[in-house]
Motif scaffolding. Structure first.
Motif, PDB file in Angstrom:
ATOM      1  N   MET A   1       0.846  -1.210   0.000  1.00 20.33           N
ATOM      2  CA  MET A   1       0.000   0.000   0.000  1.00 20.33           C
ATOM      3  C   MET A   1       0.879   1.258   0.000  1.00 20.33           C
ATOM      4  O   MET A   1       1.898   1.305   0.679  1.00 20.33           O
ATOM      5  N   ASN A   2       0.475   2.209  -0.793  1.00 19.52           N
ATOM      6  CA  ASN A   2       1.151   3.494  -0.869  1.00 19.52           C
ATOM      7  C   ASN A   2       1.230   4.134   0.542  1.00 19.52           C
ATOM      8  O   ASN A   2       0.283   4.036   1.308  1.00 19.52           O
ATOM      9  N   LYS A   3       2.430   4.797   0.848  1.00 16.09           N
ATOM     10  CA  LYS A   3       2.658   5.225   2.240  1.00 16.09           C
ATOM     11  C   LYS A   3       1.620   6.238   2.736  1.00 16.09           C
ATOM     12  O   LYS A   3       1.122   6.133   3.853  1.00 16.09           O
ATOM     13  N   SER A   4       1.238   7.188   1.862  1.00 14.40           N
ATOM     14  CA  SER A   4       0.295   8.198   2.359  1.00 14.40           C
ATOM     15  C   SER A   4      -1.072   7.570   2.654  1.00 14.40           C
ATOM     16  O   SER A   4      -1.758   7.970   3.592  1.00 14.40           O
ATOM     17  N   ILE A   5      -1.472   6.562   1.859  1.00 16.81           N
ATOM     18  CA  ILE A   5      -2.759   5.897   2.140  1.00 16.81           C
ATOM     19  C   ILE A   5      -2.662   5.119   3.451  1.00 16.81           C
ATOM     20  O   ILE A   5      -3.560   5.148   4.287  1.00 16.81           O
ATOM     21  N   ALA A   6      -1.497   4.434   3.646  1.00 12.68           N
ATOM     22  CA  ALA A   6      -1.306   3.684   4.893  1.00 12.68           C
ATOM     23  C   ALA A   6      -1.372   4.636   6.091  1.00 12.68           C
ATOM     24  O   ALA A   6      -2.012   4.329   7.111  1.00 12.68           O
ATOM     25  N   ASP A   7      -0.751   5.831   5.953  1.00 14.93           N
ATOM     26  CA  ASP A   7      -0.791   6.822   7.042  1.00 14.93           C
ATOM     27  C   ASP A   7      -2.225   7.245   7.338  1.00 14.93           C
ATOM     28  O   ASP A   7      -2.636   7.358   8.489  1.00 14.93           O
ATOM     29  N   LEU A   8      -2.993   7.444   6.256  1.00 12.50           N
ATOM     30  CA  LEU A   8      -4.376   7.868   6.419  1.00 12.50           C
ATOM     31  C   LEU A   8      -5.184   6.789   7.156  1.00 12.50           C
ATOM     32  O   LEU A   8      -5.944   7.082   8.083  1.00 12.50           O
TER      33      LEU A   8
END
Ligand code: HEM
Length: 284
Positions: A1-8
């Motif tokens: 998963m893309n990092k910014s999506i994981a952060d979200l």
């Protein structure tokens, strides 16, 4: 998963108070009856672009419902002399009108070839039969009786239309406000047959002219007049965009409702709801 999506996702998980248990509580969808709204797009042709056609009409009808809600309350407020409330409602009406006009931009993405793919499925159905549109016209004082006949078989709608047809329009109550403010208004106008479209009167013309010549003295009436001009202006812009979009999509073909089509739609562009408010601009 893309990092910014994981952060979200992590941040959302950390929101411990987000409600997810609705076994005994009302959800967003229930409150808004989304089941019934979102299952009301029934394409008869199955053609891709028919979805756009249906939704544009439904969205316009929903906005019309709010316009009517506001206009009806504004008429009551003007009659009761509560001008500030009426101004607020009329300001909202013009914002909605501007939204509905934007809808033509979306509809214009449909080409004549695409529309022809499903036009036959509409049969004789046409916006001409929109009773909410007629209720708006009635509230603004344009009384045409032909729509009443269409709804003879639907008693509830017919009654609503007939009541609005016989009731004073927003301009009738504005004229009453002029009389209340002391202007010498032809008394016949104050008890006239409201099922007739208003045709103009010299006493009303003289009163509005005086209001515009001394706006500070008659600030409320001046505000009211300008709000009415706004509503009429936007309505005519809607009519113009409708006629132009129709011309772009079907040219000069006859309408599904049986009229001459674009030529019919262009005729109403010359109609004036509040004649004196337009005439005075030349006189001032
Ligand atoms: C492809 C799109 C559209 C076409 C080709 C079209 C065509 C027409 C035509 C030809 C008429 C004249 C009556 C008739 O003979 O049918 C009409 C009337 C009307 N249409 Fe549309 N229309 C379109 C979209 C819309 C939309 C999105 C609305 C929004 C609700 C709408 C609302 C109306 C109304 C209220 C009238 C009555 C106007 C009047 O009598 O002054 N139409 N339309």
């Amino acid at each position: 998963m893309n990092k910014s999506i994981a952060d979200l996702h992590k941040k959302l998980e950390a929101e411990k108070n987000i409600h997810t248990d609705f076994k005994n509580k009302m959800t967003y969808g229930e409150y808004l009856s989304l089941d019934s709204i979102l299952s009301s797009q029934k394409r008869l042709s199955g053609h891709h672009d028919e979805m756009l056609f249906i939704i544009i009409h439904q969205v316009s009808e929903l906005w019309m419902k709010l316009v009517l809600h506001e206009l009806t309350a504004a008429i009551q407020a003007i009659e009761a002399g509560e001008m500030q409330s009426a101004f607020k409602m009329l300001a909202r009406v013009t914002k909605i009108q501007s939204q509905i006009i934007q809808a033509w931009d979306v509809l214009s993405t449909m080409t004549p070839a695409e529309y022809l793919e499903f036009r036959d499925s509409l049969g004789q159905a046409s916006g001409f039969q929109s009773y909410q549109y007629r209720l708006i016209e009635f509230a603004l004082g344009y009384k045409t009786s032909h729509i009443l006949k269409i709804y003879e078989k639907d008693q509830k709608v017919h009654e609503t239309l007939k009541q609005a047809f016989d009731a004073p329009s927003i301009y009738d109550v504005a004229i009453k406000s002029l009389a209340r403010a002391g202007f010498s208004i032809n008394p016949d106008l104050l008890t006239r047959d409201y099922s007739e479209t208003y045709g103009g009167d010299p006493t009303v013309a003289a009163a509005w002219e005086e209001v515009y010549r001394d706006v500070n003295k008659y600030w409320d009436l001046y505000q009211l007049a300008e709000k009415l001009v706004d509503v009429e202006d936007w309505l005519q812009q809607w009519r113009f965009r409708h006629a132009k979009t129709v011309e772009r999509i079907i040219g000069f073909k006859v309408g599904t409702g049986g009229s001459s089509g674009v030529n019919y739609l262009k005729q109403v562009l010359d109609h004036r709801f509040f004649p004196e408010l337009w005439d005075l601009r030349t006189k001032l």
